[in-house]
Design a protein around this motif. Structure first.
Motif, mmCIF file in Angstrom:
data_model
loop_
_atom_site.group_PDB
_atom_site.id
_atom_site.type_symbol
_atom_site.label_atom_id
_atom_site.label_comp_id
_atom_site.label_asym_id
_atom_site.label_seq_id
_atom_site.Cartn_x
_atom_site.Cartn_y
_atom_site.Cartn_z
ATOM 1 N N ASP A 151 13.134 7.183 23.403
ATOM 2 C CA ASP A 151 13.565 6.714 24.701
ATOM 3 C C ASP A 151 14.834 5.910 24.780
ATOM 4 O OD1 ASP A 151 12.718 4.599 23.268
ATOM 5 O OD2 ASP A 151 11.238 3.590 24.257
ATOM 6 N N GLY A 152 15.580 6.231 23.878
ATOM 7 C CA GLY A 152 16.940 5.777 23.927
ATOM 8 C C GLY A 152 16.915 4.590 22.807
ATOM 9 N N THR A 153 15.743 3.952 22.429
ATOM 10 C CA THR A 153 15.852 2.918 21.254
ATOM 11 C C THR A 153 15.947 3.727 20.010
ATOM 12 O OG1 THR A 153 13.315 2.912 21.480
ATOM 13 C CG2 THR A 153 14.602 1.574 22.971
ATOM 14 N N GLN A 154 16.057 2.729 19.096
ATOM 15 C CA GLN A 154 16.180 2.997 17.675
ATOM 16 C C GLN A 154 15.614 2.008 16.819
ATOM 17 O OE1 GLN A 154 20.366 3.734 16.865
ATOM 18 N NE2 GLN A 154 21.015 1.540 16.743
ATOM 19 N N GLU A 155 15.043 2.187 15.598
ATOM 20 C CA GLU A 155 14.964 1.256 14.661
ATOM 21 C C GLU A 155 15.768 1.505 13.273
ATOM 22 O OE1 GLU A 155 10.963 -0.681 12.653
ATOM 23 O OE2 GLU A 155 10.894 1.247 13.320
ATOM 24 N N VAL A 156 16.312 0.516 12.924
ATOM 25 C CA VAL A 156 17.007 0.503 11.651
ATOM 26 C C VAL A 156 16.062 -0.334 10.845
ATOM 27 C CG1 VAL A 156 19.075 0.027 10.559
ATOM 28 C CG2 VAL A 156 19.234 0.518 13.024
ATOM 29 N N CYS A 182 18.689 -9.054 4.096
ATOM 30 C CA CYS A 182 18.672 -7.879 4.767
ATOM 31 C C CYS A 182 18.031 -7.885 6.329
ATOM 32 C CB CYS A 182 17.392 -6.872 4.210
ATOM 33 S SG CYS A 182 17.906 -6.081 2.543
ATOM 34 N N ALA A 183 17.165 -8.744 6.717
ATOM 35 C CA ALA A 183 17.047 -8.893 8.008
ATOM 36 C C ALA A 183 17.913 -9.384 8.611
ATOM 37 C CB ALA A 183 15.906 -9.803 8.012
ATOM 38 N N THR A 184 18.893 -10.525 8.173
ATOM 39 C CA THR A 184 19.873 -10.976 8.835
ATOM 40 C C THR A 184 20.992 -9.966 9.218
ATOM 41 O OG1 THR A 184 19.614 -13.095 7.726
ATOM 42 C CG2 THR A 184 21.783 -12.754 8.491
ATOM 43 N N GLU A 185 21.136 -9.200 8.179
ATOM 44 C CA GLU A 185 22.048 -8.114 8.402
ATOM 45 C C GLU A 185 21.760 -7.116 9.249
ATOM 46 O OE1 GLU A 185 25.213 -8.192 7.239
ATOM 47 O OE2 GLU A 185 24.942 -9.830 5.842
ATOM 48 N N LEU A 186 20.625 -6.692 9.428
ATOM 49 C CA LEU A 186 19.800 -5.761 10.339
ATOM 50 C C LEU A 186 20.149 -6.305 11.811
ATOM 51 C CD1 LEU A 186 17.035 -4.053 8.547
ATOM 52 C CD2 LEU A 186 19.326 -3.340 8.825
ATOM 53 N N VAL A 187 19.699 -7.408 11.913
ATOM 54 C CA VAL A 187 19.704 -8.157 13.296
ATOM 55 C C VAL A 187 21.086 -8.453 13.670
ATOM 56 C CG1 VAL A 187 19.217 -10.405 14.453
ATOM 57 C CG2 VAL A 187 17.538 -9.127 13.072
ATOM 58 N N SER A 188 22.066 -8.992 12.686
ATOM 59 C CA SER A 188 23.336 -9.203 13.017
ATOM 60 C C SER A 188 24.129 -7.807 13.543
ATOM 61 C CB SER A 188 24.305 -9.590 12.268
ATOM 62 O OG SER A 188 23.579 -10.826 11.971
ATOM 63 N N ASN A 189 23.962 -6.775 12.872
ATOM 64 C CA ASN A 189 24.541 -5.355 13.293
ATOM 65 C C ASN A 189 23.830 -5.202 14.511
ATOM 66 O OD1 ASN A 189 25.898 -5.267 10.952
ATOM 67 N ND2 ASN A 189 24.531 -3.784 10.062
ATOM 68 N N ALA A 190 22.468 -5.346 14.913
ATOM 69 C CA ALA A 190 21.958 -4.863 16.466
ATOM 70 C C ALA A 190 22.676 -5.556 17.414
ATOM 71 C CB ALA A 190 20.523 -4.858 16.347
ATOM 72 N N VAL A 191 22.955 -6.947 17.325
ATOM 73 C CA VAL A 191 23.517 -7.791 18.154
ATOM 74 C C VAL A 191 25.011 -7.247 18.359
ATOM 75 C CG1 VAL A 191 24.466 -9.912 18.696
ATOM 76 C CG2 VAL A 191 21.927 -9.794 17.890
ATOM 77 N N ARG A 192 25.558 -7.030 17.371
ATOM 78 C CA ARG A 192 27.003 -6.731 17.454
ATOM 79 C C ARG A 192 27.365 -5.260 17.776
ATOM 80 N NH1 ARG A 192 28.066 -7.582 12.315
ATOM 81 N NH2 ARG A 192 28.488 -10.101 12.647
ATOM 82 N N HIS A 193 26.692 -4.432 17.420
ATOM 83 C CA HIS A 193 26.845 -2.975 17.815
ATOM 84 C C HIS A 193 26.130 -2.255 18.716
ATOM 85 C CE1 HIS A 193 29.807 -3.008 14.699
ATOM 86 N NE2 HIS A 193 29.012 -3.734 13.896
ATOM 87 N N ALA A 194 24.756 -2.717 18.883
ATOM 88 C CA ALA A 194 23.715 -2.181 19.766
ATOM 89 C C ALA A 194 23.596 -2.671 21.116
ATOM 90 C CB ALA A 194 22.303 -1.991 18.919
ATOM 91 N N ARG A 195 22.903 -1.989 21.929
ATOM 92 C CA ARG A 195 22.349 -2.510 23.199
ATOM 93 C C ARG A 195 21.263 -3.100 23.180
ATOM 94 N NH1 ARG A 195 24.620 2.474 24.297
ATOM 95 N NH2 ARG A 195 22.700 3.363 23.941
ATOM 96 N N GLY A 226 12.062 -3.993 9.964
ATOM 97 C CA GLY A 226 12.985 -3.014 10.800
ATOM 98 C C GLY A 226 13.458 -3.820 11.997
ATOM 99 N N VAL A 227 14.603 -3.418 12.620
ATOM 100 C CA VAL A 227 14.963 -4.111 14.016
ATOM 101 C C VAL A 227 15.278 -2.906 15.042
ATOM 102 C CG1 VAL A 227 16.953 -5.184 15.134
ATOM 103 C CG2 VAL A 227 16.204 -5.685 12.749
ATOM 104 N N ILE A 228 14.497 -3.098 16.284
ATOM 105 C CA ILE A 228 14.517 -1.956 17.176
ATOM 106 C C ILE A 228 15.316 -2.611 18.091
ATOM 107 C CG2 ILE A 228 13.024 -0.865 19.009
ATOM 108 C CD1 ILE A 228 10.427 -1.533 16.879
ATOM 109 N N ASP A 229 16.267 -1.855 18.638
ATOM 110 C CA ASP A 229 17.301 -2.156 19.921
ATOM 111 C C ASP A 229 17.222 -0.912 20.715
ATOM 112 O OD1 ASP A 229 19.083 -0.204 18.736
ATOM 113 O OD2 ASP A 229 19.612 -1.589 17.194
ATOM 114 N N GLY A 230 18.416 -1.316 21.636
ATOM 115 C CA GLY A 230 18.399 -0.084 22.600
ATOM 116 C C GLY A 230 19.259 0.874 22.400
ATOM 117 N N GLY A 231 19.577 1.013 21.218
ATOM 118 C CA GLY A 231 20.614 2.173 20.707
ATOM 119 C C GLY A 231 22.169 1.851 20.837
#
Length: 133
Positions: free
Chosen positions: A121-126, A45-58, A79-84
């Protein structure tokens, strides 16, 4: 006085393809007492969440993403927090021959619950909750 609730553990990793391996290593070292099958589901799950953040989010300011986990009595929340992003994470219809689009499907099958938190603040956590059996 009620017992203090422990703060989630956090790790910042670069917003790049190699981040998932750093996260897997960190989770293995941080949670050595988890049953092996639970740790395996958590790592997937962590791998998928991180990979999705890198691929799809800022990335977050500084060019990274922040990974968290919190161990509870019945589950582990990762959870993975990214720039949205412009798109909202969702489960796709799965084509087993496809090279893409299976990440959130996998997360939805291994977790008891998952979702997206807007942090205002424009960020999100999946996040996803993996049951401790």
């Amino acid at each position: 006085m009620p017992a203090a609730i422990p703060a989630p553990e956090r790790l910042r990793v670069p917003h790049q393809s190699g981040a998932a391996s750093q996260v897997r290593r960190w989770l293995r070292e941080s949670l050595p007492d988890l049953p092996e099958e639970v740790r395996d589901d958590l790592l997937v799950c962590a791998t998928e969440l991180v990979s999705n953040a890198v691929r799809h989010a800022r990335p977050l300011p500084g060019g990274d993403v922040c990974v968290t986990f919190e161990l509870g009595p019945a589950d582990v929340e990762v959870g993975v927090i990214d720039g949205g992003s412009r798109t909202h994470p969702h489960v796709c219809a799965v084509n087993l021959d496809s090279a893409h689009g299976r990440g959130m499907f996998i997360v939805s099958k291994l977790s008891t619950d998952w979702g997206v938190r807007s942090l205002g603040d424009g960020t999100q956590e999946v996040w996803a909750r993996i049951p401790v059996r």
